[in-house]
Design a protein around this motif. Structure first.
Motif, PDB file in Angstrom:
ATOM      1  N   ARG A 112      59.658  43.804  37.134  1.00 27.54           N
ATOM      2  CA  ARG A 112      59.046  43.870  38.469  1.00 27.54           C
ATOM      3  C   ARG A 112      58.910  42.455  39.000  1.00 27.54           C
ATOM      4  O   ARG A 112      58.372  41.584  38.307  1.00 27.54           O
ATOM      5  N   GLU A 114      56.910  40.554  40.517  1.00 28.33           N
ATOM      6  CA  GLU A 114      55.540  40.326  40.974  1.00 28.33           C
ATOM      7  C   GLU A 114      55.233  38.843  40.865  1.00 28.33           C
ATOM      8  O   GLU A 114      55.954  38.096  40.218  1.00 28.33           O
ATOM      9  N   PHE A 124      58.442  42.636  31.341  1.00 28.73           N
ATOM     10  CA  PHE A 124      57.373  42.951  30.394  1.00 28.73           C
ATOM     11  C   PHE A 124      57.778  44.217  29.648  1.00 28.73           C
ATOM     12  O   PHE A 124      58.695  44.918  30.063  1.00 28.73           O
ATOM     13  N   GLN A 126      56.911  47.908  27.902  1.00 30.70           N
ATOM     14  CA  GLN A 126      56.002  49.056  27.937  1.00 30.70           C
ATOM     15  C   GLN A 126      56.399  50.049  26.856  1.00 30.70           C
ATOM     16  O   GLN A 126      57.574  50.184  26.541  1.00 30.70           O
ATOM     17  N   ALA A 279      44.180  46.175  33.261  1.00 28.58           N
ATOM     18  CA  ALA A 279      44.684  47.493  32.840  1.00 28.58           C
ATOM     19  C   ALA A 279      45.617  47.329  31.648  1.00 28.58           C
ATOM     20  O   ALA A 279      46.618  46.615  31.716  1.00 28.58           O
ATOM     21  N   ALA A 304      51.870  55.089  30.374  1.00 34.66           N
ATOM     22  CA  ALA A 304      52.609  53.878  29.993  1.00 34.66           C
ATOM     23  C   ALA A 304      51.627  52.743  29.722  1.00 34.66           C
ATOM     24  O   ALA A 304      50.605  52.620  30.413  1.00 34.66           O
ATOM     25  N   ALA A 305      51.946  51.938  28.723  1.00 31.56           N
ATOM     26  CA  ALA A 305      51.068  50.815  28.373  1.00 31.56           C
ATOM     27  C   ALA A 305      51.873  49.543  28.236  1.00 31.56           C
ATOM     28  O   ALA A 305      53.012  49.565  27.771  1.00 31.56           O
ATOM     29  N   ARG A 309      50.069  42.995  27.108  1.00 31.95           N
ATOM     30  CA  ARG A 309      48.607  43.041  27.289  1.00 31.95           C
ATOM     31  C   ARG A 309      47.903  43.548  26.027  1.00 31.95           C
ATOM     32  O   ARG A 309      46.766  43.200  25.764  1.00 31.95           O
TER      33      ARG A 309
HETATM   34  P1  AMP Z   1      52.203  51.109  35.527  1.00 31.70           P
HETATM   35  O1  AMP Z   1      53.623  51.393  35.120  1.00 31.70           O
HETATM   36  O2  AMP Z   1      52.110  50.281  36.765  1.00 31.70           O
HETATM   37  O3  AMP Z   1      51.350  52.323  35.514  1.00 31.70           O
HETATM   38  O4  AMP Z   1      51.621  50.153  34.400  1.00 31.70           O
HETATM   39  C1  AMP Z   1      51.309  50.599  33.116  1.00 31.70           C
HETATM   40  C2  AMP Z   1      50.888  49.402  32.279  1.00 31.70           C
HETATM   41  O5  AMP Z   1      51.979  48.485  32.160  1.00 31.70           O
HETATM   42  C3  AMP Z   1      49.782  48.568  32.882  1.00 31.70           C
HETATM   43  O6  AMP Z   1      48.533  49.126  32.575  1.00 31.70           O
HETATM   44  C4  AMP Z   1      49.986  47.244  32.198  1.00 31.70           C
HETATM   45  O7  AMP Z   1      49.439  47.248  30.906  1.00 31.70           O
HETATM   46  C5  AMP Z   1      51.487  47.160  32.095  1.00 31.70           C
HETATM   47  N1  AMP Z   1      52.071  46.363  33.200  1.00 31.70           N
HETATM   48  C6  AMP Z   1      52.381  46.777  34.445  1.00 31.70           C
HETATM   49  N2  AMP Z   1      52.908  45.777  35.174  1.00 31.70           N
HETATM   50  C7  AMP Z   1      52.940  44.696  34.366  1.00 31.70           C
HETATM   51  C8  AMP Z   1      53.386  43.346  34.527  1.00 31.70           C
HETATM   52  N3  AMP Z   1      53.922  42.916  35.656  1.00 31.70           N
HETATM   53  N4  AMP Z   1      53.251  42.501  33.468  1.00 31.70           N
HETATM   54  C9  AMP Z   1      52.710  42.926  32.290  1.00 31.70           C
HETATM   55  N5  AMP Z   1      52.295  44.191  32.082  1.00 31.70           N
HETATM   56  C10 AMP Z   1      52.395  45.064  33.101  1.00 31.70           C
END
Ligand code: AMP
Length: 417
Positions: A112, A114, A124, A126, A279, A304-305, A309
């Motif tokens: 992503r 970001e 990152f 997951q 999160a 998803a995690a 983190r």
């Molecule tokens: P999501 O897919 O947005 O629901 O994100 C699920 C989990 O992925 C989040 O709770 C974070 O632990 C991790 N995550 C999402 N975006 C990032 C990122 N840019 N960098 C690191 N971890 C991320």
């Protein structure tokens, strides 16, 4: 000048890799015990999968995707998340035909674009789980319970579970109307992004982290008071399953997640020590996504995690990592003349199942012993001219520092004893 890693990415260095093996191993072990099967999808997909799956007006799709054309001009995107690809594979490989309910997990990099900051990267990793084919509230609870089991096994403490229901297609329409009505005369005070969200996807305003918007959101109508009977009852059953398992959670009626596909249950797990990016994982139910991507209506729920983190939290909570695996044996030679014999001996030792290595730099015995010490091996086998003439080598026990001559044909027995 050196070329550096791209912004928002990082190398996982050899000294840290054991942390990854440990976490990934634990995830795989628990998920397979809980009946999940791994799926590996490509790192890139056709862009429209994410546009349709995640939602056109989400932050991910509007500004965070790495998108590029292939040689024929079709738009490809590095996967920003794992659920849409898994559902694509579920449909493409007709998984629903063989079994009504499918439990899958994935693990790997997501991308992503970001703004990088602590705990937020552009590449990152997951892990995620998906249960496709059931609308049972017990499946929502199972997803939360499964993920908590992984966190618990890793020793993570002080995690907070936030849970909400974002309703379904039916009840959300009315709620969005109410929300829009509430926001109408406050529109001018919203941030510029939320002004746009107000028109395109008002629910997203609830997700804004800016103080000015948060204040407005505080008094906004909540979706949980506007759920239809089915969503209300589903939410109550999920909570009762969690209560039954003594899982402590906090209801947050303003929790909406960054992806449009969620219906009914949405949840997030946060870790206080992570700072702004708190999160550690999140998920929820996505009953419309399979149909959205061309399949028959099929309810599903997932999670998803972020693995980075999880590692940050383990370090920050000072949880001890398991000791790194050491090699059993190091083979050293007194003189470079003995290189070939040492090399042959090394292969023989490895072939009997020991982990072993030698140094190829032709350094002195002293420097080889330094390497062996650093590796933390149990034994060093020292190959020298004098001992070889008697078909022997020196075996040094690195812990007791005792060394003795042993016959080459008895070396493996000596290592085993
Ligand atoms: P999501 O897919 O947005 O629901 O994100 C699920 C989990 O992925 C989040 O709770 C974070 O632990 C991790 N995550 C999402 N975006 C990032 C990122 N840019 N960098 C690191 N971890 C991320």
């Amino acid at each position: 000048m050196f070329i550096r890693v791209p912004k928002g990415t990082q190398d996982i260095l050899p000294e840290d890799i054991s942390k990854w093996y440990y976490i990934e191993g634990m995830i795989k072990e628990i998920l397979s015990k809980y009946g999940y099967k791994e799926i590996r999808t490509p790192f890139f997909e056709y862009t429209e999968l994410f546009v349709r799956g995640i939602g056109e007006s989400t932050d991910i799709v509007t500004k965070e995707m790495f998108t590029f054309p292939d040689r024929k001009g079709r738009s490809l995107t590095l996967r920003p998340e794992g659920t849409a690809p898994v559902v694509r594979a579920y449909l493409e490989d007709s998984m629903g035909r063989t079994s009504k309910v499918i439990k899958l997990f994935y693990l790997g990099p997501m991308f992503r674009c970001e703004k990088p900051q602590a705990g937020r990267f552009r590449q990152f990793n997951q892990f995620g789980i998906e249960i496709i084919g059931t609308k049972s509230p017990a499946a929502d609870a199972e997803v939360i319970i499964t993920v908590l089991a992984i966190y618990k096994k890793l020793g993570l403490k002080n995690l907070e579970i936030l849970i909400n229901s974002v309703g379904c297609k039916k009840c959300r329409v009315d709620y969005v109307q109410k929300l829009k009505k509430y926001l109408t005369n406050k529109k001018d005070f919203l941030c510029s992004e939320c002004k746009e969200r107000y028109t395109k996807n008002p629910l997203r305003v609830l997700d804004c982290k800016k103080d000015s918007c948060k204040k407005i959101i505080e008094s906004a109508p909540v979706i949980t008071e506007n759920l239809c009977q089915e969503c209300k009852s589903h939410f109550a059953q999920v909570k009762s399953c969690l209560d039954d398992q003594k899982i402590i959670f906090r209801e947050n009626p303003r929790l909406v997640r960054g992806l449009d596909y969620y219906t009914k249950t949405a949840f997030e797990i946060i870790s206080g020590g992570l700072g702004a990016q708190n999160a550690i994982g999140g998920g929820g139910r996505y009953d419309d996504l399979v149909e959205e991507l061309g399949g028959k209506p099929t309810p599903a729920v997932g999670f998803a995690a972020g693995i980075e983190r999880m590692i940050i939290t383990i370090d920050q909570q000072k949880i001890e990592w398991p000791a790194e695996k050491r090699l059993d044996v190091f083979v050293a030679k007194i003189d470079k003349k003995n290189n070939d014999t040492a090399f042959r001996l090394l292969q023989k030792i490895r072939n009997t199942g020991f982990s072993a290595d030698m140094d190829y730099s032709e350094g002195s015995l002293k420097s080889q012993m330094r390497i062996a010490n650093k590796m933390g091996v149990r034994y060093t086998v020292i190959v020298g001219e004098e001992e070889l003439s008697k078909n022997m080598v020196i075996l040094r026990n690195m812990k007791t520092k005792e060394q003795k001559e042993v016959r080459i044909d008895n070396l493996i027995n000596e290592l085993t004893s």
